[in-house]
Design a protein around this motif. Structure first.
Motif, PDB file in Angstrom:
ATOM      1  N   LEU A 286      36.869  35.836  55.222  1.00 27.38           N
ATOM      2  CA  LEU A 286      36.914  36.973  55.639  1.00 27.38           C
ATOM      3  C   LEU A 286      37.925  37.697  56.787  1.00 27.38           C
ATOM      4  O   LEU A 286      38.468  38.515  56.866  1.00 27.38           O
ATOM      5  CB  LEU A 286      35.842  37.668  55.910  1.00 27.38           C
ATOM      6  CG  LEU A 286      34.829  37.326  54.098  1.00 27.38           C
ATOM      7  CD1 LEU A 286      33.634  37.506  54.979  1.00 27.38           C
ATOM      8  CD2 LEU A 286      34.846  38.759  53.000  1.00 27.38           C
TER       9      LEU A 286
ATOM     10  N   PHE B 263      30.062  43.516  44.065  1.00 31.15           N
ATOM     11  CA  PHE B 263      31.137  42.865  44.240  1.00 31.15           C
ATOM     12  C   PHE B 263      32.597  43.893  43.122  1.00 31.15           C
ATOM     13  O   PHE B 263      31.624  43.855  42.361  1.00 31.15           O
ATOM     14  CB  PHE B 263      31.540  41.163  44.136  1.00 31.15           C
ATOM     15  CG  PHE B 263      30.886  40.879  45.712  1.00 31.15           C
ATOM     16  CD1 PHE B 263      32.031  40.796  46.586  1.00 31.15           C
ATOM     17  CD2 PHE B 263      29.817  40.377  45.357  1.00 31.15           C
ATOM     18  CE1 PHE B 263      30.865  40.574  48.051  1.00 31.15           C
ATOM     19  CE2 PHE B 263      29.456  39.353  46.418  1.00 31.15           C
ATOM     20  CZ  PHE B 263      29.833  39.735  47.434  1.00 31.15           C
ATOM     21  N   SER B 264      33.670  44.335  43.470  1.00 34.24           N
ATOM     22  CA  SER B 264      34.764  44.912  42.878  1.00 34.24           C
ATOM     23  C   SER B 264      35.401  44.123  41.778  1.00 34.24           C
ATOM     24  O   SER B 264      35.383  43.154  42.352  1.00 34.24           O
ATOM     25  CB  SER B 264      35.588  45.527  43.139  1.00 34.24           C
ATOM     26  OG  SER B 264      35.957  45.253  43.696  1.00 34.24           O
TER      27      SER B 264
ATOM     28  N   THR C 134      37.992  41.530  47.158  1.00 39.89           N
ATOM     29  CA  THR C 134      36.844  41.699  46.999  1.00 39.89           C
ATOM     30  C   THR C 134      36.222  40.845  46.115  1.00 39.89           C
ATOM     31  O   THR C 134      35.339  40.320  45.738  1.00 39.89           O
ATOM     32  CB  THR C 134      36.348  43.062  46.072  1.00 39.89           C
ATOM     33  OG1 THR C 134      36.752  43.669  47.235  1.00 39.89           O
ATOM     34  CG2 THR C 134      34.534  43.026  46.620  1.00 39.89           C
ATOM     35  N   TRP C 135      36.721  40.250  44.417  1.00 39.51           N
ATOM     36  CA  TRP C 135      36.621  39.820  43.456  1.00 39.51           C
ATOM     37  C   TRP C 135      36.622  37.660  44.039  1.00 39.51           C
ATOM     38  O   TRP C 135      36.344  37.391  43.473  1.00 39.51           O
ATOM     39  CB  TRP C 135      37.794  40.339  42.765  1.00 39.51           C
ATOM     40  CG  TRP C 135      37.350  39.417  41.815  1.00 39.51           C
ATOM     41  CD1 TRP C 135      36.381  38.732  40.332  1.00 39.51           C
ATOM     42  CD2 TRP C 135      38.013  37.685  41.740  1.00 39.51           C
ATOM     43  NE1 TRP C 135      36.923  37.878  38.928  1.00 39.51           N
ATOM     44  CE2 TRP C 135      37.913  37.076  39.667  1.00 39.51           C
ATOM     45  CE3 TRP C 135      39.108  36.972  41.429  1.00 39.51           C
ATOM     46  CZ2 TRP C 135      38.759  35.831  39.240  1.00 39.51           C
ATOM     47  CZ3 TRP C 135      39.971  35.922  41.469  1.00 39.51           C
ATOM     48  CH2 TRP C 135      39.420  35.312  40.446  1.00 39.51           C
TER      49      TRP C 135
ATOM     50  N   VAL D 286      36.292  37.317  47.160  1.00 37.24           N
ATOM     51  CA  VAL D 286      35.316  36.538  47.657  1.00 37.24           C
ATOM     52  C   VAL D 286      33.865  36.713  47.396  1.00 37.24           C
ATOM     53  O   VAL D 286      32.607  35.707  47.207  1.00 37.24           O
ATOM     54  CB  VAL D 286      34.811  37.792  49.126  1.00 37.24           C
ATOM     55  CG1 VAL D 286      33.231  37.752  50.062  1.00 37.24           C
ATOM     56  CG2 VAL D 286      36.020  37.414  50.102  1.00 37.24           C
ATOM     57  N   GLY D 287      33.689  37.374  46.088  1.00 39.22           N
ATOM     58  CA  GLY D 287      32.636  37.433  45.416  1.00 39.22           C
ATOM     59  C   GLY D 287      32.258  36.284  44.735  1.00 39.22           C
ATOM     60  O   GLY D 287      31.250  35.349  44.491  1.00 39.22           O
TER      61      GLY D 287
ATOM     62  N   GLN E  94      42.544  45.473  47.265  1.00 38.09           N
ATOM     63  CA  GLN E  94      41.103  45.317  48.043  1.00 38.09           C
ATOM     64  C   GLN E  94      40.063  44.675  46.871  1.00 38.09           C
ATOM     65  O   GLN E  94      38.912  43.782  46.993  1.00 38.09           O
ATOM     66  CB  GLN E  94      40.388  47.374  48.382  1.00 38.09           C
ATOM     67  CG  GLN E  94      41.159  47.387  49.684  1.00 38.09           C
ATOM     68  CD  GLN E  94      40.621  48.759  50.298  1.00 38.09           C
ATOM     69  OE1 GLN E  94      40.262  49.251  49.495  1.00 38.09           O
ATOM     70  NE2 GLN E  94      40.389  49.574  51.118  1.00 38.09           N
ATOM     71  N   ALA E  95      40.729  45.213  45.870  1.00 38.59           N
ATOM     72  CA  ALA E  95      39.723  44.719  44.652  1.00 38.59           C
ATOM     73  C   ALA E  95      39.968  43.507  44.492  1.00 38.59           C
ATOM     74  O   ALA E  95      38.916  42.716  43.999  1.00 38.59           O
ATOM     75  CB  ALA E  95      40.450  44.802  43.017  1.00 38.59           C
TER      76      ALA E  95
END
Length: 456
Positions: free
Chosen positions: A189, A227-228, A254-255, A257-258, A250-251
């Motif tokens: 992050l 999460f996206s 986020t993916w 990280v999720g 960002q997608a």
């Protein structure tokens, strides 16, 4: 001292006696019998007294300190490892991030070792974890106590009876990996917040449809948590080059990280909690196995069907510091006793009415009988008369120490030589040195006033 530590020391004493032979335990057995309770309680009381006398209690404290220090060292290594995984996955920011290489860097080793631990737990039934073995080895090394080497085998044997070793090691292993995954997540992050990354996927033999299916399947669970997941168009476009579109960056971020959170952090967290729950519930069920030969043979000594006098073991090879095991509240009265006096010395002297005479201890029977009596009725003040013409041998000094532990306060009376005879100065000096080592006050005059009133 926790119940687990008490059982641990008891098992250590059993192993020690099994390999090195029975310990000198006359006083320990006597104290255990006088304390009462069932057989397991008496076995524990005996073992704890022997462990305190022989330094095993202190060794246990050193081992626990070593275990905590080893855990701190492994925790630092876990944080460093997690940080390294995040940097290896994201690179320097100058080149696009291959999302599946990054995912393999973050989760590959973790998932392989997690599967290995789970298979070992199911089929082998033992911990078999390298991290667990490393922790036990480090704990022993950092304890820096030779006696602590006996503790680890005793602990493993104790836990194996309830199959608790797998859960104890499971807490350590999953806890350390949880720390590594959290460290990787925090660094991931941080890097994404301070650098601009582009994301691509590359292949030679697989089709774009395969990556679309895999990406969407891996993102299904994270999507339930908000999460996206990149759209099909984003996934196809990322196969050629990193999309210079903010929404695509960002997608993918986020993916990633999720997926790390759901498949890296959450499984380790759940397993650590589960192992901790199994450990706590199983620990409360730990008991001594009274069918073991080391415990079965103690039954007659600790819970005799009839009282027997005249049993005495050899004097210990080493004297120990005298610490009274009784308090002023449970002790009462004053007592005078003599050890092995010759017939040419008149005994007893004239005593105040409040002082009792325990006679002369000149046989095993008389010693054992008095010790049993003192275990039930400890005196507040005890004076022990000794003839300094005799050498202070180990047996006499051990008896003095044992008598002193049965009273709130003890003084040694070194008798004067009979008329026409003289004391040997060197032998008298030996008495002084020995009693100073025992930390017992001594004098060559009768302590009658102290026995009667408690004051000189």
């Amino acid at each position: 001292m926790t119940e687990l530590n008490n059982l641990w020391l008891t098992e250590t004493i059993r192993l020690r006696e099994e390999h090195a032979g029975p310990l000198e335990d006359l006083e320990a057995n006597r104290l255990a019998r006088s304390a009462g309770g069932d057989l397991p309680a008496r076995i524990q009381r005996r073992a704890l007294w022997l462990a305190e006398r022989d330094g095993l209690s202190e060794a246990l404290k050193h081992w626990l300190q070593g275990a905590r220090l080893a855990l701190i060292v492994l925790a630092v290594l876990a944080v460093v490892s997690g940080t390294g995984l995040a940097f290896a996955a994201m690179g320097d920011g100058l080149h696009p991030v291959n999302v599946f290489w990054a995912l393999g860097s973050l989760l590959g080793i973790n998932l392989i070792l997690l599967l290995s631990w789970a298979l070992g737990l199911v089929f082998a039934g033992e911990h078999g974890a390298s991290l667990g073995r490393l922790w036990l080895w480090l704990s022993e090394k950092l304890a820096r106590d030779a006696k602590a080497a006996q503790l680890a085998p005793a602990l493993l044997l104790l836990l194996q009876r309830q199959k608790l070793n797998r859960w104890a090691i499971g807490v350590v292993v999953n806890g350390l990996w949880l720390l590594a995954m959290l460290s990787a997540l925090v660094i991931l992050l941080t890097l994404m917040a301070t650098r601009r990354y582009g994301f691509v996927w590359e292949t030679t033999i697989l089709s774009a449809d395969t990556f679309i299916v895999v990406t969407q399947a891996l993102g299904a669970l994270p999507a339930l948590l908000g999460f996206s997941v990149p759209t099909e168009q984003m996934i196809r476009a990322s196969g050629d080059a990193a999309l210079n579109i903010e929404s695509a960056r960002q997608a993918w971020a986020t993916w990633l990280v999720g997926v790390l959170l759901v498949y890296g952090v959450v499984p380790r967290l759940l397993l650590a909690v589960f192992c901790l729950w199994r450990w706590k519930t199983g620990k409360s069920a730990l008991r001594l196995d009274l069918n073991l030969p080391g415990y079965a043979q103690l039954r007659e000594r600790l819970m005799p069907t009839s009282e027997r006098l005249g049993v005495s073991d050899a004097a210990p090879a080493q004297l120990h510091r005298v610490e009274s095991g009784v308090s002023e509240q449970q002790s009462d009265g004053a007592l005078l006793v003599a050890i092995e006096l010759d017939d040419d010395r008149p005994w007893p002297p004239q005593l105040p009415k409040s002082v009792s005479n325990a006679g002369i201890l000149d046989s095993r029977e008389s010693r054992h009988k008095l010790l049993e009596q003192l275990s039930r009725f400890p005196p507040a003040r005890l004076a022990i008369a000794c003839d300094p013409r005799r050498s202070p041998d180990r047996g006499s000094l051990a008896l003095i120490a044992e008598l002193a532990r049965s009273a709130s306060a003890t003084r040694i009376w070194l008798l004067q030589a009979p008329p026409g005879k003289a004391l040997d100065a060197e032998r008298l000096g030996d008495w002084h040195v020995a009693l100073q080592q025992l930390e017992l006050p001594f004098a060559d005059c009768a302590p009658m006033n102290w026995l009667e009133t408690g004051h000189d």
